[in-house]
Scaffold this motif. Structure first.
Motif, PDB file in Angstrom:
ATOM      1  N   PRO A  62     -28.332  16.233 -29.996  1.00  0.00           N
ATOM      2  CA  PRO A  62     -28.042  14.690 -30.150  1.00  0.00           C
ATOM      3  C   PRO A  62     -26.813  14.362 -29.494  1.00  0.00           C
ATOM      4  CG  PRO A  62     -27.826  16.178 -32.149  1.00  0.00           C
ATOM      5  CD  PRO A  62     -28.585  17.095 -30.825  1.00  0.00           C
ATOM      6  N   SER A  63     -25.801  15.026 -29.572  1.00  0.00           N
ATOM      7  CA  SER A  63     -24.462  14.670 -29.129  1.00  0.00           C
ATOM      8  C   SER A  63     -23.805  16.064 -28.363  1.00  0.00           C
ATOM      9  CB  SER A  63     -23.522  14.249 -30.502  1.00  0.00           C
ATOM     10  OG  SER A  63     -23.393  15.281 -31.168  1.00  0.00           O
ATOM     11  N   THR A  64     -22.708  15.644 -27.635  1.00  0.00           N
ATOM     12  CA  THR A  64     -21.976  16.654 -26.937  1.00  0.00           C
ATOM     13  C   THR A  64     -20.288  16.783 -27.304  1.00  0.00           C
ATOM     14  OG1 THR A  64     -21.767  15.457 -25.020  1.00  0.00           O
ATOM     15  CG2 THR A  64     -23.864  16.708 -25.105  1.00  0.00           C
ATOM     16  N   THR A  65     -19.836  17.709 -26.698  1.00  0.00           N
ATOM     17  CA  THR A  65     -18.285  17.727 -26.853  1.00  0.00           C
ATOM     18  C   THR A  65     -17.918  18.652 -25.622  1.00  0.00           C
ATOM     19  OG1 THR A  65     -16.217  17.723 -27.870  1.00  0.00           O
ATOM     20  CG2 THR A  65     -18.077  19.758 -28.370  1.00  0.00           C
ATOM     21  N   LYS A  66     -16.780  18.323 -25.150  1.00  0.00           N
ATOM     22  CA  LYS A  66     -16.183  19.322 -24.271  1.00  0.00           C
ATOM     23  C   LYS A  66     -15.177  20.443 -24.691  1.00  0.00           C
ATOM     24  CE  LYS A  66     -16.174  15.874 -20.548  1.00  0.00           C
ATOM     25  NZ  LYS A  66     -15.095  15.323 -19.389  1.00  0.00           N
ATOM     26  N   VAL A  67     -15.408  21.706 -24.260  1.00  0.00           N
ATOM     27  CA  VAL A  67     -14.638  22.873 -24.671  1.00  0.00           C
ATOM     28  C   VAL A  67     -13.107  22.315 -24.242  1.00  0.00           C
ATOM     29  CG1 VAL A  67     -13.879  25.331 -24.080  1.00  0.00           C
ATOM     30  CG2 VAL A  67     -16.396  24.547 -24.029  1.00  0.00           C
ATOM     31  N   ALA A  68     -12.275  22.716 -25.176  1.00  0.00           N
ATOM     32  CA  ALA A  68     -10.800  22.324 -25.112  1.00  0.00           C
ATOM     33  C   ALA A  68      -9.754  23.305 -24.967  1.00  0.00           C
ATOM     34  CB  ALA A  68     -10.474  21.266 -26.353  1.00  0.00           C
ATOM     35  N   LYS A  69      -8.737  23.412 -24.380  1.00  0.00           N
ATOM     36  CA  LYS A  69      -7.656  24.382 -24.467  1.00  0.00           C
ATOM     37  C   LYS A  69      -6.637  23.971 -25.511  1.00  0.00           C
ATOM     38  CE  LYS A  69      -6.941  27.070 -21.143  1.00  0.00           C
ATOM     39  NZ  LYS A  69      -6.383  27.567 -19.597  1.00  0.00           N
ATOM     40  N   GLU A 358     -11.990  29.236 -32.037  1.00  0.00           N
ATOM     41  CA  GLU A 358     -11.555  30.027 -30.528  1.00  0.00           C
ATOM     42  C   GLU A 358     -12.771  30.577 -30.426  1.00  0.00           C
ATOM     43  OE1 GLU A 358      -8.815  33.543 -28.999  1.00  0.00           O
ATOM     44  OE2 GLU A 358      -8.868  32.903 -30.913  1.00  0.00           O
ATOM     45  N   ILE A 359     -13.351  30.346 -28.938  1.00  0.00           N
ATOM     46  CA  ILE A 359     -14.464  30.978 -28.283  1.00  0.00           C
ATOM     47  C   ILE A 359     -14.122  31.657 -27.013  1.00  0.00           C
ATOM     48  CG2 ILE A 359     -16.152  29.699 -29.501  1.00  0.00           C
ATOM     49  CD1 ILE A 359     -16.634  28.224 -26.993  1.00  0.00           C
ATOM     50  N   THR A 360     -14.744  32.585 -26.539  1.00  0.00           N
ATOM     51  CA  THR A 360     -15.077  33.106 -25.179  1.00  0.00           C
ATOM     52  C   THR A 360     -16.378  33.631 -24.993  1.00  0.00           C
ATOM     53  OG1 THR A 360     -14.446  35.450 -26.014  1.00  0.00           O
ATOM     54  CG2 THR A 360     -12.578  34.117 -25.045  1.00  0.00           C
ATOM     55  N   GLY A 361     -16.600  33.451 -23.820  1.00  0.00           N
ATOM     56  CA  GLY A 361     -18.135  33.761 -23.350  1.00  0.00           C
ATOM     57  C   GLY A 361     -18.217  33.505 -21.961  1.00  0.00           C
ATOM     58  N   ALA A 362     -19.215  34.020 -21.217  1.00  0.00           N
ATOM     59  CA  ALA A 362     -19.587  34.085 -19.818  1.00  0.00           C
ATOM     60  C   ALA A 362     -19.725  32.688 -19.263  1.00  0.00           C
ATOM     61  CB  ALA A 362     -20.871  34.784 -19.513  1.00  0.00           C
ATOM     62  N   GLY A 363     -18.890  31.955 -18.460  1.00  0.00           N
ATOM     63  CA  GLY A 363     -19.084  30.794 -17.960  1.00  0.00           C
ATOM     64  C   GLY A 363     -18.319  29.658 -18.933  1.00  0.00           C
ATOM     65  N   ILE A 364     -17.955  30.014 -20.148  1.00  0.00           N
ATOM     66  CA  ILE A 364     -17.130  29.138 -20.774  1.00  0.00           C
ATOM     67  C   ILE A 364     -15.646  28.864 -20.290  1.00  0.00           C
ATOM     68  CG2 ILE A 364     -16.396  28.370 -23.100  1.00  0.00           C
ATOM     69  CD1 ILE A 364     -19.411  28.676 -22.697  1.00  0.00           C
ATOM     70  N   ALA A 365     -15.577  27.543 -20.000  1.00  0.00           N
ATOM     71  CA  ALA A 365     -14.090  27.219 -19.453  1.00  0.00           C
ATOM     72  C   ALA A 365     -13.828  26.004 -20.101  1.00  0.00           C
ATOM     73  CB  ALA A 365     -14.068  27.044 -18.021  1.00  0.00           C
ATOM     74  N   GLU A 366     -12.278  25.469 -19.935  1.00  0.00           N
ATOM     75  CA  GLU A 366     -11.968  24.321 -20.441  1.00  0.00           C
ATOM     76  C   GLU A 366     -12.881  23.325 -19.637  1.00  0.00           C
ATOM     77  OE1 GLU A 366      -7.975  21.619 -20.825  1.00  0.00           O
ATOM     78  OE2 GLU A 366      -8.034  23.598 -19.428  1.00  0.00           O
ATOM     79  N   GLY A 367     -13.308  22.325 -20.286  1.00  0.00           N
ATOM     80  CA  GLY A 367     -14.049  21.137 -19.990  1.00  0.00           C
ATOM     81  C   GLY A 367     -15.609  21.364 -19.934  1.00  0.00           C
ATOM     82  N   THR A 368     -16.037  22.542 -20.323  1.00  0.00           N
ATOM     83  CA  THR A 368     -17.526  22.820 -20.304  1.00  0.00           C
ATOM     84  C   THR A 368     -18.139  22.050 -21.477  1.00  0.00           C
ATOM     85  OG1 THR A 368     -17.157  25.250 -19.663  1.00  0.00           O
ATOM     86  CG2 THR A 368     -19.352  24.512 -20.658  1.00  0.00           C
ATOM     87  N   LEU A 369     -19.410  21.483 -21.218  1.00  0.00           N
ATOM     88  CA  LEU A 369     -19.803  20.452 -21.786  1.00  0.00           C
ATOM     89  C   LEU A 369     -20.945  21.345 -22.945  1.00  0.00           C
ATOM     90  CD1 LEU A 369     -20.000  17.354 -22.409  1.00  0.00           C
ATOM     91  CD2 LEU A 369     -21.982  17.258 -21.117  1.00  0.00           C
ATOM     92  N   VAL A 370     -20.640  21.096 -24.164  1.00  0.00           N
ATOM     93  CA  VAL A 370     -21.569  21.981 -25.058  1.00  0.00           C
ATOM     94  C   VAL A 370     -22.298  20.918 -26.216  1.00  0.00           C
ATOM     95  CG1 VAL A 370     -20.286  23.762 -24.879  1.00  0.00           C
ATOM     96  CG2 VAL A 370     -19.699  22.362 -26.607  1.00  0.00           C
ATOM     97  N   GLY A 371     -23.368  21.150 -26.608  1.00  0.00           N
ATOM     98  CA  GLY A 371     -24.186  20.530 -27.604  1.00  0.00           C
ATOM     99  C   GLY A 371     -23.544  20.469 -29.126  1.00  0.00           C
TER     100      GLY A 371
END
Length: 374
Positions: A62-69, A358-371
């Motif tokens: 329903p909504s999204t946010t970006k991974v931030a550093k 705080e998160i880490t994971g495959a392909g997760i980077a600053e700016g990645t769009l997540v739900g």
């Protein structure tokens, strides 16, 4: 004090405000809470992603946010009391009659009279341990060296500062005894000096002139002369109380100063009849820097806020806690959105703070769009 018995009696302001607790970091509680209220959706991992997540979502969130550093801090604010640190008790070690006592608020330094018994002064000296025996020619030990250091600091000479009480020491003592107005015996009797870690401020007087001065009699309570903030923490918050850790103290009128934790002590507070005693962690923060002294000088006693920071993670990838999803195979993930499709990616969580994780994971980077499920 030297011939005193020091016992902790943390000063408490009557009518103290109810403790305000503003935690910004609780891993277990944060995770439990978001699961309990449905803040973490449970999803299955589909396709070849298996235990790494990687399953395709059935629809866009329903909504999204970006991974931030950003920097996350494990911080918590507690109520503290500005005063002069822990209060200690001075007890008498000699026999006689009390003839003179100081007044509350008096400041006494090395070499000066703390109180009088039979007209003779009990003199303040600096040291961390009390005296326990007479000092005379032939006596050896660390208590001799402690006394000789004080005698030298007061300007007396002609002897070597070491752990041996020689005839030269005795001669210097006779000169000192003449100056303070007592019999020139060359022997330092138990009860003639009282030891404290430094200058003292008289908090209160517990005796009266004319009373018997039996050994063990409580004479007065004292503090140091430098202002300090004391905080009582629950044992569950002991992680915050690390000696040397920096804290931020907010004084009245929102004046803020930075200081560090100097002492951490476990204190057991007696309970009312039928109840168990309470264990607290007492934190002492001495305001001994020039800036802190200047800022606190206007307040003798006051309630203050103390912000503790137990941990900090700099430049880590974060998302709102509400963006986490619980994977059916275990662990947590996030729903990564790419265009018109999304998929679940397993992540490792680190610090929780300010509603972020705080998160880490495959392909997760600053700016990645997540739900964000809700």
């Amino acid at each position: 004090m030297g011939e005193t018995t020091a016992e902790r009696a943390p000063a408490k302001e009557e009518g103290r405000r109810a403790r305000r607790r503003r935690p910004r970091f609780k891993i277990a509680l944060a995770v439990a809470a978001i699961i309990a209220v449905g803040g973490v959706a449970t999803v299955a991992a589909f396709g070849s992603g298996g235990g790494d997540g990687g399953g395709r979502a059935t629809g866009l969130p329903p909504s999204t946010t970006k991974v931030a550093k950003q920097t996350l801090s494990d911080a918590q604010t507690e109520d503290g009391q500005l005063g002069y640190g822990p209060t200690l008790t001075a007890t008498n070690q000699t026999k006689g009659t009390i003839t003179k006592l100081p007044e509350s608020g008096d400041v006494i330094t090395r070499g000066h009279r703390l109180y009088e018994v039979d007209g003779d002064p009990v003199v303040l000296m600096y040291g961390s341990k009390p005296s326990y025996r007479p000092l005379q020619a032939g006596t050896e030990g660390s208590d001799v060296e402690r006394f000789e250091k004080n005698l030298s600091a007061l300007g007396y000479d002609g002897f070597t500062v070491d752990d041996e009480y020689t005839s030269d020491t005795a001669e210097a003592v006779r000169e000192w005894q003449d100056d303070i107005g007592v019999a020139e015996t060359g022997i330092v009797d138990v009860g003639r000096v009282a030891y404290a870690n430094g200058p003292v401020r008289i908090e209160s007087v517990a005796a009266n002139p004319g009373e018997p001065a039996a050994p063990g009699k409580k004479m007065l309570e004292y503090t140091g002369t430098t202002q300090a903030v004391t905080v009582e923490l629950d044992t569950a918050d002991q992680r915050l109380a690390k000696k040397g850790a920096r804290v931020e103290v907010t004084l009245p009128q929102n004046r803020t100063i930075t200081a560090e934790i100097d002492e951490v002590t476990t204190v057991i507070e007696p309970a009312e009849q039928g109840a168990d005693p309470t264990t607290k962690v007492e934190v002492t923060i001495w305001l001994d820097s020039a800036k802190a002294k200047k800022a606190a000088a206007a307040y003798a006693l006051a309630s203050v806020d103390v912000e503790f920071t137990a941990g900090e993670r700099k430049d880590v990838l974060t998302v709102p806690v509400s963006a986490l999803v619980a994977l059916s195979e275990g662990g947590f993930g996030v729903e990564v959105v790419k265009g018109a499709t999304s998929s679940y990616v397993a992540v490792e969580t680190g610090m929780f703070a300010d509603g972020k994780v705080e998160i880490t994971g495959a392909g997760i980077a600053e700016g990645t769009l997540v739900g964000v499920p809700k």
